[in-house]
Design a protein around this motif. Structure first.
Motif, short mmCIF file in Angstrom:
data_model
loop_
_atom_site.label_atom_id
_atom_site.label_comp_id
_atom_site.label_asym_id
_atom_site.label_seq_id
_atom_site.Cartn_x
_atom_site.Cartn_y
_atom_site.Cartn_z
N GLY A 1 0.22 -1.49 0.49
CA GLY A 1 -0.03 0.05 -0.18
C GLY A 1 0.36 0.95 0.39
N LEU A 2 2.07 0.94 0.85
CA LEU A 2 3.29 2.77 0.12
C LEU A 2 3.20 2.72 -1.08
CD1 LEU A 2 3.96 4.85 1.96
CD2 LEU A 2 6.06 2.90 2.28
N ARG A 3 3.50 3.73 -1.75
CA ARG A 3 3.83 3.80 -2.81
C ARG A 3 5.49 4.68 -2.53
NH1 ARG A 3 -1.35 3.91 -3.06
NH2 ARG A 3 -1.38 5.95 -2.93
N ILE A 4 6.47 4.24 -2.97
CA ILE A 4 7.25 5.93 -2.84
C ILE A 4 7.76 5.98 -5.01
CG2 ILE A 4 9.45 5.82 -2.77
CD1 ILE A 4 9.59 3.52 -0.93
N LEU A 5 7.90 7.64 -5.15
CA LEU A 5 8.71 8.45 -5.86
C LEU A 5 10.06 8.66 -6.08
CD1 LEU A 5 7.93 9.13 -9.18
CD2 LEU A 5 6.96 10.82 -7.93
N ALA A 6 10.49 7.87 -6.67
CA ALA A 6 12.01 8.63 -6.44
C ALA A 6 12.35 9.07 -8.16
CB ALA A 6 13.34 7.36 -6.06
N PHE B 1 0.08 8.93 -10.14
CA PHE B 1 0.53 7.61 -9.25
C PHE B 1 0.25 7.78 -7.73
CE2 PHE B 1 4.85 5.59 -6.75
CZ PHE B 1 4.36 4.54 -7.19
N LYS B 2 0.62 9.11 -7.21
CA LYS B 2 -0.21 8.92 -5.93
C LYS B 2 1.05 8.39 -4.73
CE LYS B 2 -4.94 9.15 -6.97
NZ LYS B 2 -4.71 9.42 -8.09
N PRO B 3 2.47 9.05 -4.96
CA PRO B 3 2.74 8.92 -4.03
C PRO B 3 2.75 9.18 -2.44
CG PRO B 3 4.43 10.29 -5.68
CD PRO B 3 2.07 10.13 -6.34
N HIS B 4 3.21 8.66 -1.73
CA HIS B 4 3.13 9.06 0.22
C HIS B 4 4.05 9.69 0.27
CE1 HIS B 4 0.08 5.35 -0.15
NE2 HIS B 4 -0.30 6.13 0.96
N LEU B 5 6.02 9.14 -0.66
CA LEU B 5 6.83 10.18 -0.49
C LEU B 5 7.53 10.64 -1.56
CD1 LEU B 5 9.14 7.96 0.39
CD2 LEU B 5 7.61 7.24 1.40
N PHE C 1 -0.34 4.96 4.91
CA PHE C 1 -0.53 3.89 3.60
C PHE C 1 -1.24 3.50 3.73
CE2 PHE C 1 3.01 2.08 5.97
CZ PHE C 1 2.72 0.76 5.79
N THR C 2 -2.13 2.49 4.55
CA THR C 2 -3.10 1.32 4.85
C THR C 2 -3.96 2.36 4.28
OG1 THR C 2 -3.49 1.25 6.52
CG2 THR C 2 -1.69 -0.13 5.79
N ALA C 3 -4.53 3.59 4.00
CA ALA C 3 -5.87 4.26 4.53
C ALA C 3 -6.23 4.24 2.42
CB ALA C 3 -5.96 5.25 4.83
N SER C 4 -4.86 3.88 2.52
CA SER C 4 -5.10 4.67 0.93
C SER C 4 -5.09 2.86 -0.15
CB SER C 4 -4.40 5.74 0.58
OG SER C 4 -2.78 5.11 -0.12
#
Length: 320
Positions: free
Chosen positions: A25-30, A146-150, A317-320
């Motif tokens: 569920g966690l999304r990371i954009l580098a 993509f909707k990243p969290h960070l 991150f579980t909420a999304s």
């Protein structure tokens, strides 16, 4: 200013445990300037989160078309001179497969690294020559899709002062600040607010000092000694080379993925030779003396306690 004055207090490696939680569920954009940057900066962290269920997207702002060929074996390959952009795309594909990441080409043209005094102007239409709004719009579109969290990116000097790295910092900050605003960048998707943005510290003096101390203690020649000295050397006018003055806030124990990181680096054959500085200290030794990758939490919209040992701290991150 001495090395000690800008170094980070030592962490006890035992207090920075490897990741164990499920990050599904966690999304990371580098966000990176060129293909190969993703493998030399934060690759083991990304692979560690992928292995624990997170989705990791790498955005390459340019295709690296104006990069130098830094491997003698590739230098003799006519294809690398005829179609370096194509070679680098194939290398990036292989590196992404090694790390298990998703990848997106943003599509701007490499600005090259200007040389000379005074520096020549940037090539017309290259990434670093563009207005901020034009350069940031495709990245904001990606963030809203993509909707990243960070976001992981570079600091204000780009990690080192390559114009594309500095522009990568600027567009990343613009995306962090504006992607969640309903009226900003119309036509690029529905707003999405990123919770955190981090600066990478792959080439921090702290890490270089640790490697240098190990090699000197073993009686081995250290390429890091010259690197450290040059970082602190003043020119005739008393100016020091631009190096990050940020302090590490976040350490990710990703030692189990150092070999995977090195495999991804070696996939970028045109840029990374097998005998380059990246491989002077083996993964096994790095696991003992520096088992983590370092970051600066630049901005956060969620509560977290420093120092951190996980990007997801404070994020639901579980909420999304």
């Amino acid at each position: 200013m001495t090395v000690a004055e800008i170094s980070t207090p030592a962490y006890d490696p035992a207090l920075v445990a490897p990741l164990k939680d499920d990050y599904t569920g966690l999304r990371i954009l580098a966000v990176h300037a060129h293909p190969d940057d993703e493998s030399s900066k934060g690759a083991a962290s990304m692979a560690a989160y992928v292995a624990r269920g997170a989705r990791v997207m790498v955005a390459s702002m340019t295709g690296g078309e104006r990069g130098d060929i830094l491997n003698a074996e590739v230098e003799s390959n006519p294809l690398a001179h005829r179609d370096l952009a194509g070679v680098r795309r194939a290398e990036m594909k292989q590196a992404a497969e090694v790390l298990g990441i998703e990848h997106r080409w943003i599509g701007f043209v490499d600005s090259g690294l200007p040389q000379g005094d005074p520096l020549p102007p940037l090539p017309f239409g290259s990434f670093a020559s563009l207005p901020l709004e034009q350069a940031a719009a495709p990245l904001i579109r990606l963030v809203r899709d993509f909707k990243p969290h960070l976001i992981l990116t570079y600091d204000e000097i780009g990690g080192y002062p390559h114009p594309d790295h500095i522009m990568t910092h600027r567009v990343s900050m613009e995306a962090f600040q504006k992607a969640g605003e309903p009226g900003a960048y119309p036509g690029t998707g529905q707003p999405w607010q990123v919770s955190k943005i981090y600066y990478d510290r792959a080439f921090s003096l702290d890490r270089m000092k640790a490697f240098n101390s190990y090699l000197e203690a073993e009686g081995l020649e250290s390429p890091f000694a010259q690197w450290i000295a040059m970082s602190l050397e003043e020119d005739a006018e008393g100016h020091r080379p631009p190096i990050s003055r940020h302090q590490t806030t976040t350490r990710i124990n990703c030692a189990d993925f150092f070999e995977k990181r090195d495999q991804a680096l070696l996939a970028h054959r045109s840029q990374v030779a097998p005998d380059s500085i990246f491989f002077v200290v083996s993964p096994e030794i790095q696991q003992k003396i520096w088992p983590f990758e370092d970051y600066v939490l630049a901005h956060s919209r969620v509560g977290t306690e420093l120092p951190e040992t996980c990007f997801a701290a404070g994020i639901d991150f579980t909420a999304s």
